[in-house]
Design a protein around this motif. Structure first.
Motif, mmCIF file in Angstrom:
data_model
loop_
_atom_site.group_PDB
_atom_site.id
_atom_site.type_symbol
_atom_site.label_atom_id
_atom_site.label_comp_id
_atom_site.label_asym_id
_atom_site.label_seq_id
_atom_site.Cartn_x
_atom_site.Cartn_y
_atom_site.Cartn_z
ATOM 1 N N MET A 185 0.896 -1.453 0.559
ATOM 2 C CA MET A 185 -0.283 0.282 0.586
ATOM 3 C C MET A 185 1.130 1.511 -0.239
ATOM 4 N N PRO A 186 1.877 1.454 0.405
ATOM 5 C CA PRO A 186 3.070 2.525 0.868
ATOM 6 C C PRO A 186 3.050 2.874 -0.987
ATOM 7 N N ALA A 187 3.533 1.489 -1.683
ATOM 8 C CA ALA A 187 4.032 1.945 -2.893
ATOM 9 C C ALA A 187 2.609 2.106 -3.778
ATOM 10 N N LEU A 188 1.247 1.381 -3.281
ATOM 11 C CA LEU A 188 0.454 2.401 -4.566
ATOM 12 C C LEU A 188 0.277 3.766 -3.889
ATOM 13 N N TRP A 189 -0.005 4.066 -2.368
ATOM 14 C CA TRP A 189 -0.135 5.912 -2.026
ATOM 15 C C TRP A 189 1.317 7.044 -2.483
ATOM 16 N N ASN A 190 2.179 6.141 -2.318
ATOM 17 C CA ASN A 190 3.325 7.306 -3.458
ATOM 18 C C ASN A 190 2.605 6.787 -4.896
ATOM 19 N N ALA A 191 2.253 6.212 -5.824
ATOM 20 C CA ALA A 191 2.160 6.863 -7.407
ATOM 21 C C ALA A 191 0.922 7.635 -6.966
ATOM 22 N N VAL A 192 0.021 7.508 -6.931
ATOM 23 C CA VAL A 192 -1.590 8.355 -6.451
ATOM 24 C C VAL A 192 -0.866 9.674 -5.901
ATOM 25 N N ASP A 193 -0.092 9.692 -4.874
ATOM 26 C CA ASP A 193 0.369 11.069 -4.854
ATOM 27 C C ASP A 193 0.851 11.995 -6.057
ATOM 28 N N ALA A 194 1.544 11.225 -6.265
ATOM 29 C CA ALA A 194 3.248 11.728 -7.358
ATOM 30 C C ALA A 194 1.828 11.696 -9.124
ATOM 31 N N GLU A 195 0.580 11.024 -9.305
ATOM 32 C CA GLU A 195 0.110 11.776 -10.249
ATOM 33 C C GLU A 195 -0.630 12.921 -9.622
ATOM 34 N N PRO A 196 -0.520 13.920 -11.048
ATOM 35 C CA PRO A 196 -1.387 15.389 -11.149
ATOM 36 C C PRO A 196 -2.643 15.128 -11.266
ATOM 37 N N LEU A 197 -3.446 14.002 -11.284
ATOM 38 C CA LEU A 197 -4.795 14.202 -11.884
ATOM 39 C C LEU A 197 -5.133 13.536 -10.736
ATOM 40 N N ILE A 198 -5.095 13.067 -9.760
ATOM 41 C CA ILE A 198 -5.739 12.434 -7.602
ATOM 42 C C ILE A 198 -5.918 13.372 -7.243
ATOM 43 N N GLU A 199 -6.702 14.196 -6.875
ATOM 44 C CA GLU A 199 -6.865 14.477 -5.476
ATOM 45 C C GLU A 199 -6.580 13.245 -3.718
ATOM 46 N N PHE A 200 -5.628 13.405 -4.035
ATOM 47 C CA PHE A 200 -5.749 12.119 -2.730
ATOM 48 C C PHE A 200 -6.017 12.546 -1.665
ATOM 49 N N ARG A 201 -7.378 13.077 -0.625
ATOM 50 C CA ARG A 201 -7.177 13.768 0.805
ATOM 51 C C ARG A 201 -7.357 12.205 2.450
ATOM 52 N N ARG A 202 -6.680 12.391 2.692
ATOM 53 C CA ARG A 202 -6.258 11.540 3.739
ATOM 54 C C ARG A 202 -7.157 12.102 5.067
ATOM 55 N N GLY A 203 -7.213 10.717 6.111
ATOM 56 C CA GLY A 203 -7.939 11.399 7.491
ATOM 57 C C GLY A 203 -9.144 12.026 6.778
ATOM 58 N N VAL A 204 -10.169 11.582 6.108
ATOM 59 C CA VAL A 204 -11.517 12.325 5.286
ATOM 60 C C VAL A 204 -12.658 11.203 6.375
ATOM 61 N N THR A 205 -13.192 11.596 7.055
ATOM 62 C CA THR A 205 -14.864 11.139 7.027
ATOM 63 C C THR A 205 -16.054 11.156 6.008
ATOM 64 N N VAL A 206 -16.276 9.977 5.259
ATOM 65 C CA VAL A 206 -17.477 10.806 4.976
ATOM 66 C C VAL A 206 -18.938 10.480 5.007
ATOM 67 N N GLU A 207 -19.123 11.217 5.062
ATOM 68 C CA GLU A 207 -20.949 11.489 6.359
ATOM 69 C C GLU A 207 -21.804 11.097 5.363
ATOM 70 N N SER A 208 -21.973 11.225 4.036
ATOM 71 C CA SER A 208 -22.851 11.162 3.007
ATOM 72 C C SER A 208 -22.637 10.937 1.591
ATOM 73 N N VAL A 209 -23.467 10.158 1.215
ATOM 74 C CA VAL A 209 -23.575 9.972 -0.067
ATOM 75 C C VAL A 209 -25.127 9.864 -1.027
ATOM 76 N N GLU A 210 -25.331 11.172 -1.844
ATOM 77 C CA GLU A 210 -26.935 11.387 -2.164
ATOM 78 C C GLU A 210 -26.173 10.741 -3.690
ATOM 79 N N SER A 211 -27.057 9.485 -3.895
ATOM 80 C CA SER A 211 -26.881 9.342 -5.369
ATOM 81 C C SER A 211 -28.391 9.913 -6.494
ATOM 82 N N SER A 212 -28.557 10.342 -7.669
ATOM 83 C CA SER A 212 -28.966 10.490 -7.999
ATOM 84 C C SER A 212 -29.445 9.638 -9.955
ATOM 85 N N SER A 213 -30.300 10.082 -10.879
ATOM 86 C CA SER A 213 -30.060 9.564 -12.364
ATOM 87 C C SER A 213 -29.091 10.503 -12.298
ATOM 88 N N SER A 214 -29.171 12.595 -12.218
ATOM 89 C CA SER A 214 -28.266 12.841 -12.809
ATOM 90 C C SER A 214 -26.826 12.889 -11.722
#
Length: 592
Positions: free
Chosen positions: A121-150
């Protein structure tokens, strides 16, 4: 700029999805509740197919991960013990058949590797950190996900306790076996609980000689019955089952293991690193998609560890989905294309689950000889979760559960050398050990799983037998395109190296004969003209690809065959056009 896809969970499935989408120019926001990778190991088997998928993102990444694995001659033994201080009752040597090893080495640029997830996992996290198209947010708690047709909206709490919201065209739930995202969406899991497992991660430099460390050691002793897995740097993880969460192993794992490890290992020369618990199940989500929410990895399916399919199947999920999301987000395809993700992956993961469960209970061929079986364990575990036993307070039921466990494990005394009949019993077990091979060698399932959906053509030839142990390369529709060295445009490549990430690829030895079929079809087709490299028998290569000198193989961006023909006749070319028009174009827009 378009909104990014949100990925919840930065495990193997989530990081792979982010990387494969980045390869296609798609931005993602990757949300992870941990601030650092979990050090306590989970999976350790990395299949060659998984390394091929990481190679698609970056050959450097795949090669650097493969290099983390010990040499194969150091992780080739699977052994059974009555006592770690004594000789093994018997072993399986994974390198005992040089011919099979040579065949497997020819089937992929990579080999199955043994890399603890705490190292991976450290190797995969390093790859993610180095990729400019990925915004990697650590220490985050997801409160809710609202999904619709749109669209979808994801609210999350940051490390500074701020609440933020991001809108996304799609959300990928990769948040593990206990996925809060899945549960909040009301998607149920179906399948049994098989056992509660406790584990200890420790370091010992004296437990085994450096040149004789089994990869796996199955242990049957009166103090503990379980499996010991060797990791790098003289580290090990020892796993055993328990019946109730109020038992000491779950309630105070460090205290339990500090008392138990010296008895099992026969030494105090160890350093306990960490402890953990998990639930062994075989469960599959009732749906892998709910509007804009898609489930991947352990959030979608959970297997017993017996077979090593968990991590690898999550990576395959991401691989199946990435090119489809790309087609939908680019406007080339309708969102209905994403429904084929569930259609194709569900039968595959159910096959993996079936094999994992079969491996788990096949171990009873050995355990029953000392009166300790996984079937008994499953019945006892399930009984603990039902009335009336689940109504008894933990402080009362835990001592009874612990006593029942000790009573079962005491049966392993029959393996002690000073017990009458132990020599015969050990010989009987040794004779049964080779029958466990499917548990540890599953090259056939690793490469040979077949997809089946409207994106896969029907084929008049007999469907290949999907063997567990041995993989037989085939271009039968739905199969992974076989690996072989090819000469394409003067370069030596594997067919997977030249796949178009956005279009279908048509492989043929007779390029000029197929050019007329490429224009005006949806989706687009990239022509790949194959030739045999110097020193490679052309007839053997054509035999491998099964379409002769003038035939063709249509391959999807994920490397799976969609259609094939054994010649370039008008009938064959019409077959290709008809297949695309009737089975693919319904998913694709009028303009590409």
């Amino acid at each position: 700029m378009s909104s990014p896809i949100v990925i919840i969970g930065a495990g193997p499935a989530g990081t792979t999805a982010a990387l494969l989408l980045a390869r296609r120019g798609i931005r993602t926001v990757l949300l992870e509740r941990r601030r650092a990778p979990l050090f306590h190991p989970a999976a350790h088997v990395i299949n060659a197919r998984t390394l091929e998928i990481w190679n698609e993102y970056s050959p450097h990444l795949a090669e650097s991960i493969a290099a983390m694995s010990p040499p194969h001659d150091q992780v080739n033994l699977i052994s059974w013990y009555g006592d770690l201080a004594g000789d093994a009752i018997g072993s399986i040597d994974l390198l005992s058949d040089p011919e099979r090893k040579a065949v497997v080495e020819s089937q992929s640029p990579y080999m199955v590797s043994h890399i603890g997830q705490h190292i991976l996992m450290p190797a995969l996290w390093n790859a993610v950190d180095a990729e400019p198209l990925i915004e990697f947010r650590r220490g985050v708690t997801v409160e809710s996900v609202e999904s619709s047709s749109s669209d979808a909206r994801v609210a999350f709490r940051t490390v500074t306790d701020d609440v933020s919201e991001v809108r996304a065209p799609y959300v990928l739930a990769c948040d593990g076996a206990n996925s809060a995202t899945r549960d909040a969406a009301g998607i149920s899991l179906t399948g049994p609980v098989l056992a509660n497992m406790g584990s200890a991660f420790f370091t010992s430099t004296t437990l085994f000689p450096d040149d004789a460390r089994p990869l796996l050691s199955w242990i049957y002793t009166p103090d503990l019955c379980g499996v010991l897995i060797s990791h790098a740097d003289h580290r090990y993880i020892l796993m055993t089952a328990y019946l109730h969460p109020a038992q000491e192993i779950a309630r105070n794992g460090r205290r339990y293991w500090e008392k138990t490890l010296p008895k099992v290992l026969g030494t105090n020369d160890f350093e306990l690193e960490s402890t953990g618990t998990w639930v062994m199940t075989s469960q599959t989500a009732d749906s892998f998609r709910r509007d804009r929410l898609l489930l991947l990895g352990d959030a979608a399916h959970r297997f017993p560890h017996t077979g090593g399919f968990g991590l690898n199947s999550g990576v395959q999920d991401a691989h199946n989905l990435a090119w489809k999301l790309d087609a939908v987000l680019s406007g080339a395809a309708d969102s209905a294309l994403l429904d084929t993700y569930d259609t194709e992956r569900r039968p595959v993961v159910e096959k993996f689950a079936e094999q994992s469960v079969a491996n788990h209970f096949r171990m009873d061929d050995i355990g029953k000889r000392v009166g300790i079986t996984n079937a008994m364990l499953a019945r006892a575990t399930q009984a603990m979760g039902r009335a009336p036993l689940n109504k008894i307070p933990g402080r009362l039921i835990a001592p009874l559960a612990a006593a029942a466990t000790r009573k079962q494990m005491r049966r392993s005394r029959s393996l002690r050398p000073d017990v009458a009949g132990s020599t015969e019993l050990r010989a009987e077990i040794a004779a049964a050990i080779p029958l466990q091979l499917e548990h540890f060698v599953s090259t056939g399932l690793q490469f040979g799983y077949l997809y089946d959906s409207p994106l896969i053509a029907r084929d008049a030839s007999a469907k290949p037998v999907e063997d567990v142990v041995d993989y037989v390369p085939t271009t039968y529709p739905g199969a992974r395109m076989p690996h072989a060295p090819l000469c394409v445009d003067g370069r030596l490549v594997s067919p997977h190296d030249v796949l178009d990430p956005n279009m279908l690829s048509l492989f043929t030895f007779a390029g000029s004969e197929w050019v007329p079929t490429l224009g005006g079809v949806r989706p687009g087709i990239a022509l790949v003209v194959m030739d045999a490299p110097v020193g490679v028998d052309r007839s053997e290569l054509m035999s491998l690809y099964e379409v002769g000198e003038t035939g063709a193989i249509l391959v999807r961006p994920d490397g799976h065959v969609a259609w094939r023909a054994a010649d370039s006749t008008l009938e064959a070319q019409t077959s290709l056009s008809t297949f695309l028009r009737t089975q693919w174009e319904s998913y694709y827009a009028e303009t590409v």
